[in-house]
Design a protein around this motif. Sequence first.
Motif, PDB file in Angstrom:
ATOM      1  N   PRO A 169       0.869  -1.296   0.095  1.00  0.00           N
ATOM      2  CA  PRO A 169       0.024   0.444  -0.019  1.00  0.00           C
ATOM      3  C   PRO A 169       1.071   1.066   0.013  1.00  0.00           C
ATOM      4  CG  PRO A 169      -0.937  -1.168   1.552  1.00  0.00           C
ATOM      5  CD  PRO A 169       0.101  -2.257   1.157  1.00  0.00           C
ATOM      6  N   MET A 170       1.239   1.555   0.553  1.00  0.00           N
ATOM      7  CA  MET A 170       2.734   2.637   0.642  1.00  0.00           C
ATOM      8  C   MET A 170       3.543   3.007  -0.468  1.00  0.00           C
ATOM      9  SD  MET A 170       6.184   3.547   2.815  1.00  0.00           S
ATOM     10  CE  MET A 170       6.578   2.020   2.163  1.00  0.00           C
ATOM     11  N   LEU A 171       3.652   1.959  -1.609  1.00  0.00           N
ATOM     12  CA  LEU A 171       4.131   1.659  -2.786  1.00  0.00           C
ATOM     13  C   LEU A 171       3.378   2.980  -3.750  1.00  0.00           C
ATOM     14  CD1 LEU A 171       6.744  -1.774  -2.703  1.00  0.00           C
ATOM     15  CD2 LEU A 171       7.169   1.124  -2.290  1.00  0.00           C
ATOM     16  N   VAL A 172       2.432   1.969  -3.607  1.00  0.00           N
ATOM     17  CA  VAL A 172       1.369   2.435  -4.379  1.00  0.00           C
ATOM     18  C   VAL A 172       0.860   3.704  -4.138  1.00  0.00           C
ATOM     19  CG1 VAL A 172      -1.148   1.445  -4.817  1.00  0.00           C
ATOM     20  CG2 VAL A 172      -0.342   0.262  -4.552  1.00  0.00           C
ATOM     21  N   ARG A 173       1.057   3.764  -3.419  1.00  0.00           N
ATOM     22  CA  ARG A 173       0.162   5.748  -2.649  1.00  0.00           C
ATOM     23  C   ARG A 173       2.039   6.678  -3.251  1.00  0.00           C
ATOM     24  NH1 ARG A 173      -1.530   3.407   2.399  1.00  0.00           N
ATOM     25  NH2 ARG A 173       1.082   3.400   3.501  1.00  0.00           N
ATOM     26  N   ARG A 174       2.659   5.996  -2.969  1.00  0.00           N
ATOM     27  CA  ARG A 174       3.840   7.063  -3.763  1.00  0.00           C
ATOM     28  C   ARG A 174       4.417   6.759  -5.811  1.00  0.00           C
ATOM     29  NH1 ARG A 174       9.023   3.979  -1.740  1.00  0.00           N
ATOM     30  NH2 ARG A 174      10.215   5.667  -3.376  1.00  0.00           N
ATOM     31  N   VAL A 175       3.295   5.630  -6.398  1.00  0.00           N
ATOM     32  CA  VAL A 175       2.879   5.581  -7.120  1.00  0.00           C
ATOM     33  C   VAL A 175       2.084   6.242  -7.899  1.00  0.00           C
ATOM     34  CG1 VAL A 175       2.523   4.469  -9.384  1.00  0.00           C
ATOM     35  CG2 VAL A 175       4.447   3.469  -7.701  1.00  0.00           C
ATOM     36  N   PHE A 176       1.319   6.938  -6.812  1.00  0.00           N
ATOM     37  CA  PHE A 176       0.077   7.250  -7.825  1.00  0.00           C
ATOM     38  C   PHE A 176      -0.156   8.811  -7.026  1.00  0.00           C
ATOM     39  CE2 PHE A 176      -2.663   3.307  -8.865  1.00  0.00           C
ATOM     40  CZ  PHE A 176      -3.155   3.753  -9.234  1.00  0.00           C
ATOM     41  N   ASP A 177       1.074   8.795  -5.928  1.00  0.00           N
ATOM     42  CA  ASP A 177       1.402  10.619  -5.797  1.00  0.00           C
ATOM     43  C   ASP A 177       1.877  11.658  -7.216  1.00  0.00           C
ATOM     44  OD1 ASP A 177       0.792  10.667  -3.350  1.00  0.00           O
ATOM     45  OD2 ASP A 177       2.336  10.246  -2.662  1.00  0.00           O
ATOM     46  N   ARG A 178       2.912  10.147  -7.956  1.00  0.00           N
ATOM     47  CA  ARG A 178       3.366  10.882  -9.225  1.00  0.00           C
ATOM     48  C   ARG A 178       2.442  10.777  -9.810  1.00  0.00           C
ATOM     49  NH1 ARG A 178       6.914  11.332  -6.042  1.00  0.00           N
ATOM     50  NH2 ARG A 178       5.972  13.974  -6.745  1.00  0.00           N
ATOM     51  N   LEU A 179       1.652   9.841 -10.326  1.00  0.00           N
ATOM     52  CA  LEU A 179       0.158  10.095 -11.688  1.00  0.00           C
ATOM     53  C   LEU A 179      -0.218  11.286 -11.550  1.00  0.00           C
ATOM     54  CD1 LEU A 179      -0.552   6.250 -11.964  1.00  0.00           C
ATOM     55  CD2 LEU A 179       0.793   7.831 -13.539  1.00  0.00           C
ATOM     56  N   ALA A 180      -0.592  11.728  -9.894  1.00  0.00           N
ATOM     57  CA  ALA A 180      -1.146  12.744  -9.955  1.00  0.00           C
ATOM     58  C   ALA A 180      -0.019  13.961 -10.396  1.00  0.00           C
ATOM     59  CB  ALA A 180      -1.455  13.354  -8.439  1.00  0.00           C
ATOM     60  N   ALA A 181       1.220  14.052 -10.056  1.00  0.00           N
ATOM     61  CA  ALA A 181       1.218  14.997 -10.787  1.00  0.00           C
ATOM     62  C   ALA A 181       1.600  15.152 -11.899  1.00  0.00           C
ATOM     63  CB  ALA A 181       3.266  14.891  -9.593  1.00  0.00           C
ATOM     64  N   ILE A 182       2.473  14.408 -12.455  1.00  0.00           N
ATOM     65  CA  ILE A 182       1.813  14.319 -14.707  1.00  0.00           C
ATOM     66  C   ILE A 182       0.585  14.941 -14.612  1.00  0.00           C
ATOM     67  CG2 ILE A 182       1.806  12.478 -16.602  1.00  0.00           C
ATOM     68  CD1 ILE A 182       3.416  10.297 -15.023  1.00  0.00           C
ATOM     69  N   ARG A 183      -0.771  14.661 -13.840  1.00  0.00           N
ATOM     70  CA  ARG A 183      -2.078  15.037 -14.002  1.00  0.00           C
ATOM     71  C   ARG A 183      -2.118  17.080 -14.138  1.00  0.00           C
ATOM     72  NH1 ARG A 183      -7.417  14.106 -13.475  1.00  0.00           N
ATOM     73  NH2 ARG A 183      -8.248  15.421 -15.875  1.00  0.00           N
ATOM     74  N   ARG A 184      -1.374  16.864 -13.772  1.00  0.00           N
ATOM     75  CA  ARG A 184      -1.355  18.513 -12.999  1.00  0.00           C
ATOM     76  C   ARG A 184      -0.456  19.775 -13.244  1.00  0.00           C
ATOM     77  NH1 ARG A 184      -0.369  16.558  -7.462  1.00  0.00           N
ATOM     78  NH2 ARG A 184       1.599  17.195  -7.628  1.00  0.00           N
ATOM     79  N   GLU A 185       0.630  18.953 -14.168  1.00  0.00           N
ATOM     80  CA  GLU A 185       1.944  19.434 -15.449  1.00  0.00           C
ATOM     81  C   GLU A 185       1.802  18.974 -17.047  1.00  0.00           C
ATOM     82  OE1 GLU A 185       5.661  17.727 -13.365  1.00  0.00           O
ATOM     83  OE2 GLU A 185       4.428  18.613 -10.479  1.00  0.00           O
ATOM     84  N   SER A 186       0.739  18.386 -16.858  1.00  0.00           N
ATOM     85  CA  SER A 186       0.503  17.933 -18.831  1.00  0.00           C
ATOM     86  C   SER A 186      -0.740  17.794 -19.066  1.00  0.00           C
ATOM     87  CB  SER A 186       1.448  16.821 -18.854  1.00  0.00           C
ATOM     88  OG  SER A 186       0.609  16.121 -18.584  1.00  0.00           O
ATOM     89  N   ASP A 187      -0.953  17.905 -20.170  1.00  0.00           N
ATOM     90  CA  ASP A 187      -2.631  17.345 -20.526  1.00  0.00           C
ATOM     91  C   ASP A 187      -2.548  16.392 -20.950  1.00  0.00           C
ATOM     92  OD1 ASP A 187      -0.473  17.913 -22.996  1.00  0.00           O
ATOM     93  OD2 ASP A 187      -1.872  19.541 -23.625  1.00  0.00           O
ATOM     94  N   LEU A 188      -1.310  15.585 -20.625  1.00  0.00           N
ATOM     95  CA  LEU A 188      -1.645  14.168 -21.461  1.00  0.00           C
ATOM     96  C   LEU A 188      -3.371  13.151 -21.190  1.00  0.00           C
ATOM     97  CD1 LEU A 188       0.228  11.510 -22.311  1.00  0.00           C
ATOM     98  CD2 LEU A 188       1.192  11.579 -20.147  1.00  0.00           C
TER      99      LEU A 188
END
Length: 244
Positions: A169-188
Amino acid sequence: MTEVLSVSGLSVFYGTSAQAVENVSFAVGDGQVVTLLGANGAGKTSIMKAIAGLIPSRGEILFGGEPISALPARERVKRGIIYVPEGREIVANMSVRENLVLGGYHLAARDRRTRTEMVLDLFPEIANKADRAAWRLSGGEQQMLAIGRGLMAAPKLLLLDEPSLGLAPMLVRRVFDRLAAIRRESDLAIVLVEQNLAMSMRICDELHFLRGGRIIGHRTAADLKDNAARQEAIDAYLGAASAA
């Protein structure tokens, strides 16, 4: 909102009679994250592989308004469709940096260098391990590398298959944190395949629930902000085990 991807009447067969996907339709807008949720065997990965051109399918797939069903996988990659498969499938005996370069193999050398630095900035967890063999990374770091390798190709549409698979679970949260950053920083635009509703809710706009190769329900993320509505969706489409 401009549609990046439109899937209409998609069906996938294995062999002459085994049907994995039946008459699936959905769309993904520019900068949107759409999640396909369901248990193992629901047809989620078959849909992703069909969009990527890795398996034959019936129905219509439009990318940027143009039909792509007849195009081979290599041509779909050139147009900006990148598939990150479940299980990561990184090259274990190559370094982190070499794996990233592999993801941008078709780019000019200068563009590869620029995108490598961009990916390493986005994933600081692997940046200081760039010259380390990929097999030495933790499971979560390997998943970040797999996503980063996909981003190296400068995709317009990222097909992300089960990024939480096999992770604590802790690693899942880290991966999704990075996906959230991608979401904020691009129009992908992203199509996300998952079994974890709670994590999917952190980044997605729309959710399609699958069972037996068919879409059996659709909700927007806004629909499920209320706890009662979320529980209703879990009970109706997923079962209580998928709430975590």
